[in-house]
Design a protein around this motif. Structure first.
Motif, PDB file in Angstrom:
ATOM      1  N   ILE A 265       5.493 -25.927   5.399  1.00 44.48           N
ATOM      2  CA  ILE A 265       5.330 -27.126   6.230  1.00 44.48           C
ATOM      3  C   ILE A 265       6.520 -27.242   7.168  1.00 44.48           C
ATOM      4  O   ILE A 265       7.660 -27.016   6.769  1.00 44.48           O
TER       5      ILE A 265
ATOM      6  N   CYS B 121       1.262 -28.046  -4.106  1.00 44.54           N
ATOM      7  CA  CYS B 121       1.804 -28.983  -3.107  1.00 44.54           C
ATOM      8  C   CYS B 121       1.042 -30.305  -3.188  1.00 44.54           C
ATOM      9  O   CYS B 121      -0.141 -30.372  -2.863  1.00 44.54           O
ATOM     10  N   VAL B 122       1.742 -31.380  -3.560  1.00 44.91           N
ATOM     11  CA  VAL B 122       1.072 -32.676  -3.692  1.00 44.91           C
ATOM     12  C   VAL B 122       0.701 -33.248  -2.317  1.00 44.91           C
ATOM     13  O   VAL B 122      -0.229 -34.048  -2.194  1.00 44.91           O
ATOM     14  N   PHE B 123       1.408 -32.779  -1.285  1.00 46.89           N
ATOM     15  CA  PHE B 123       1.124 -33.275   0.067  1.00 46.89           C
ATOM     16  C   PHE B 123      -0.249 -32.829   0.563  1.00 46.89           C
ATOM     17  O   PHE B 123      -0.826 -33.420   1.469  1.00 46.89           O
TER      18      PHE B 123
ATOM     19  N   ASN C 260       1.047 -22.606  -5.107  1.00 46.11           N
ATOM     20  CA  ASN C 260       1.547 -23.688  -4.257  1.00 46.11           C
ATOM     21  C   ASN C 260       0.549 -24.196  -3.226  1.00 46.11           C
ATOM     22  O   ASN C 260       0.387 -25.394  -3.048  1.00 46.11           O
ATOM     23  N   ARG C 261      -0.122 -23.275  -2.524  1.00 47.46           N
ATOM     24  CA  ARG C 261      -1.146 -23.703  -1.543  1.00 47.46           C
ATOM     25  C   ARG C 261      -2.524 -23.545  -2.166  1.00 47.46           C
ATOM     26  O   ARG C 261      -2.748 -22.654  -2.990  1.00 47.46           O
TER      27      ARG C 261
ATOM     28  N   CYS D 101       4.413 -29.836  -7.070  1.00 48.05           N
ATOM     29  CA  CYS D 101       5.691 -29.867  -6.352  1.00 48.05           C
ATOM     30  C   CYS D 101       5.823 -31.236  -5.690  1.00 48.05           C
ATOM     31  O   CYS D 101       4.902 -31.696  -5.016  1.00 48.05           O
TER      32      CYS D 101
ATOM     33  N   TYR E  28       8.060 -24.420   1.929  1.00 45.56           N
ATOM     34  CA  TYR E  28       6.893 -23.702   1.413  1.00 45.56           C
ATOM     35  C   TYR E  28       5.688 -23.803   2.342  1.00 45.56           C
ATOM     36  O   TYR E  28       4.556 -23.920   1.890  1.00 45.56           O
TER      37      TYR E  28
ATOM     38  N   ALA F 102       8.960 -31.795  -4.088  1.00 46.88           N
ATOM     39  CA  ALA F 102      10.313 -31.542  -3.577  1.00 46.88           C
ATOM     40  C   ALA F 102      10.665 -32.342  -2.324  1.00 46.88           C
ATOM     41  O   ALA F 102      11.810 -32.739  -2.152  1.00 46.88           O
ATOM     42  N   CYS F 103       9.688 -32.581  -1.463  1.00 47.64           N
ATOM     43  CA  CYS F 103      10.058 -33.306  -0.244  1.00 47.64           C
ATOM     44  C   CYS F 103      10.365 -34.781  -0.537  1.00 47.64           C
ATOM     45  O   CYS F 103      10.945 -35.467   0.294  1.00 47.64           O
TER      46      CYS F 103
ATOM     47  N   CYS G 146      10.577 -29.228   3.612  1.00 47.78           N
ATOM     48  CA  CYS G 146       9.730 -28.327   2.827  1.00 47.78           C
ATOM     49  C   CYS G 146      10.058 -26.886   3.231  1.00 47.78           C
ATOM     50  O   CYS G 146      10.181 -26.592   4.412  1.00 47.78           O
TER      51      CYS G 146
HETATM   52  S1  SF4 Z   1       8.093 -29.749  -0.556  1.00 47.17           S
HETATM   53 FE1  SF4 Z   1       6.484 -31.284  -0.198  1.00 47.17          FE
HETATM   54  S2  SF4 Z   1       5.186 -30.420   1.425  1.00 47.17           S
HETATM   55 FE2  SF4 Z   1       6.416 -28.742   0.559  1.00 47.17          FE
HETATM   56  S3  SF4 Z   1       5.174 -27.825  -1.062  1.00 47.17           S
HETATM   57 FE3  SF4 Z   1       6.452 -29.358  -2.052  1.00 47.17          FE
HETATM   58  S4  SF4 Z   1       5.203 -31.254  -2.015  1.00 47.17           S
HETATM   59 FE4  SF4 Z   1       4.308 -29.821  -0.552  1.00 47.17          FE
END
Ligand code: SF4
Length: 460
Positions: free
Chosen positions: A400, A250-252, A185-186, A446, A398, A448-449, A396
């Motif tokens: 954030i 994480c796409v962010f 994820n990270r 991901c 995970y 998800a947000c 988030c």
């Molecule tokens: S929920 Fe958003 S900020 Fe959190 S890991 Fe997924 S893409 Fe990244």
């Protein structure tokens, strides 16, 4: 978010691992500004230095002269699990009878933290913080020391039972372990300096600063062990440890968190952001006089957007770099003060112009509302806001700090209502499909947000 680093020097007499770790942390400062620390082996036992504050404040010249070591780990913290205090800062250190023997720094968040902690507490394990890094450390140490598992088997057990995100570096005396969760994820990478020094870090900018070469990403479910005999990688099959076939990067990180000069998940971050801007421009029907980014994280999105439309691009807002990142500041009151201290428009430049203002995302909307007001008050005729990511509707879990649905403006309002709140002449976001079209290998990310589909589970 947080940033981590781990350094192992094959030559024990080199003794500059702690200094290199601090340099790496300095490059990771954008990943967390609340506290920082390092743990290192002093020849006999592990030592810890951690404090609230920035890397350059905590590690002054006096401290730097006192920490010779050939192995060290470090952490910059951005608080998510556990409140903002020194007890929750990392690395965490664990004493045993012969002295401090375990230390760990981790980036991510554990969604089943509560249940795992209660399990360990029932086994008489005592906790000093509310931080998930301490939980990871004590879990591994417990199964190693009390149940006789090897460190690697203890980490395997952890991977089976921990849900969440963790890119981690760990010292066991003078041996270094690096491991990453089954979803990757990270971000987490391995570099090498002159065939002499292994470097583990959150981002490539952290290894660039110490002139190390990028070797590879630490893979999801990989455990890397480095000691005097060399480096060993134990690659587990992630599909045996996760509930879906794919990773969940994480796409962010690519949109906002990582530095533009980093390579993250095999993407040059600046180039990814330019592509977001290009995609955003494809459906544009407003031709403005100038395209202005909300600096710094939106710079390359705005550049890509302006290039695609052949419009003027300029840094109409100047950022004061001595104020912390707005999104990262832990308290709302601090965030509000930061906005007015942080940006200032170029004198006279906005007068009479139709402005397209580009931002990477809208989380709470409070910052952007003030910026739009600032741009207007400096004479802009129209302000059209374009956002280089979809609506952030979901928190988030995970790593954030977007803890509640209520805090997210897009969870509460429509695009039209948000445009009204911002007092923008128009507002448009990138759609999820547009974002996915820019991401290579979208199944391994991901989102998800943006879409509420949580690949690693929900916080319990
Ligand atoms: S929920 Fe958003 S900020 Fe959190 S890991 Fe997924 S893409 Fe990244």
């Amino acid at each position: 978010m947080c940033g981590i680093i781990g350094i192992y020097q094959k030559n024990k007499k080199a003794e500059s691992a702690s200094r290199l770790a601090i340099l790496g942390l300095f490059a990771a400062q954008h990943r967390g500004q609340e506290s920082c620390g390092i743990a290192y082996f002093d020849g006999e036992k592990l030592q810890l230095i951690k404090q609230m504050g920035l890397v350059k404040e905590v590690f002054n010249e006096e401290v730097l002269t006192q920490i010779p070591s050939h192995v060290a780990i470090g952490h910059v913290r951005y608080p998510t699990q556990g409140s903002s205090n020194i007890g929750n800062a990392q690395p965490h250190l664990l004493n045993n009878l012969s002295g401090p023997m375990f230390a760990l720094a981790s980036n991510g968040d554990i969604v089943n933290y509560k249940e795992l902690r209660e399990d360990l507490e029932a086994k008489d394990v005592f906790f000093e913080s509310q931080n998930d890094g301490e939980l990871i450390l004590k879990y591994i140490a417990y199964f190693h020391e009390k149940q006789g598992l090897s460190i690697v088997d203890s980490i395997k057990k952890l991977m089976k039972h921990f849900q969440g995100s963790y890119s981690s570096v760990m010292l066991v005396k003078d041996e270094l372990y690096a491991f990453r969760d089954p979803y990757g994820n990270r971000p987490f990478i391995l570099g090498e300096l002159n065939d002499e020094t292994y470097v583990f870090a959150s981002e490539s900018c952290c290894i660039d600063i110490i002139r190390a070469q990028f070797k590879k990403e630490v893979s999801p479910c990989e455990i890397i062990h480095v000691n005097a005999t060399g480096m060993e990688s134990i690659q587990l099959n992630p599909d045996e440890f996760r509930s879906r076939k794919h990773s969940a990067h994480c796409v962010f990180e690519l949109i906002y968190f990582s530095r533009p000069d980093s390579v993250v998940y095999d993407n040059a971050v600046y180039a990814f952001r330019e592509k977001l801007g290009k995609k955003l421009a494809e459906k544009e029907d407003i031709i403005s006089d100038v395209v202005i980014p909300v600096p710094d994280s939106s710079n390359f999105i705005a550049l890509g957007y302006a290039k695609e439309l052949g419009l003027d691009f300029n840094f109409g807002l100047i950022r004061n770099h001595y104020v912390g990142r707005t999104f990262i500041a832990p308290e709302q009151t601090i965030r509000d003060e930061n906005v007015v201290q942080k940006f200032n428009p170029l004198p006279g430049y906005l007068e009479g112009k139709i402005v397209t203002l580009i931002d990477d995302s809208i989380v709470r909307g409070t910052t952007l509302q003030k910026i739009v007001k600032m741009v207007r008050s400096h004479g802009a005729k129209e302000v059209h806001v374009r956002i280089g990511s979809p609506m952030v509707k979901y928190p988030c879990f995970y790593g954030i700090d977007t803890p509640t649905y209520e805090e997210l403006i897009a969870n509460q309002k429509t695009v039209e209502d948000i445009a009204g709140y911002l007092k923008a002449d128009s507002l448009r976001y990138l759609t999820i499909d547009e974002l996915k079209s820019v991401v290579q290998d979208q199944n391994n990310f991901c989102f998800a947000c943006f879409n509420g589909e949580y690949p690693i589970g929900l916080k319990k």
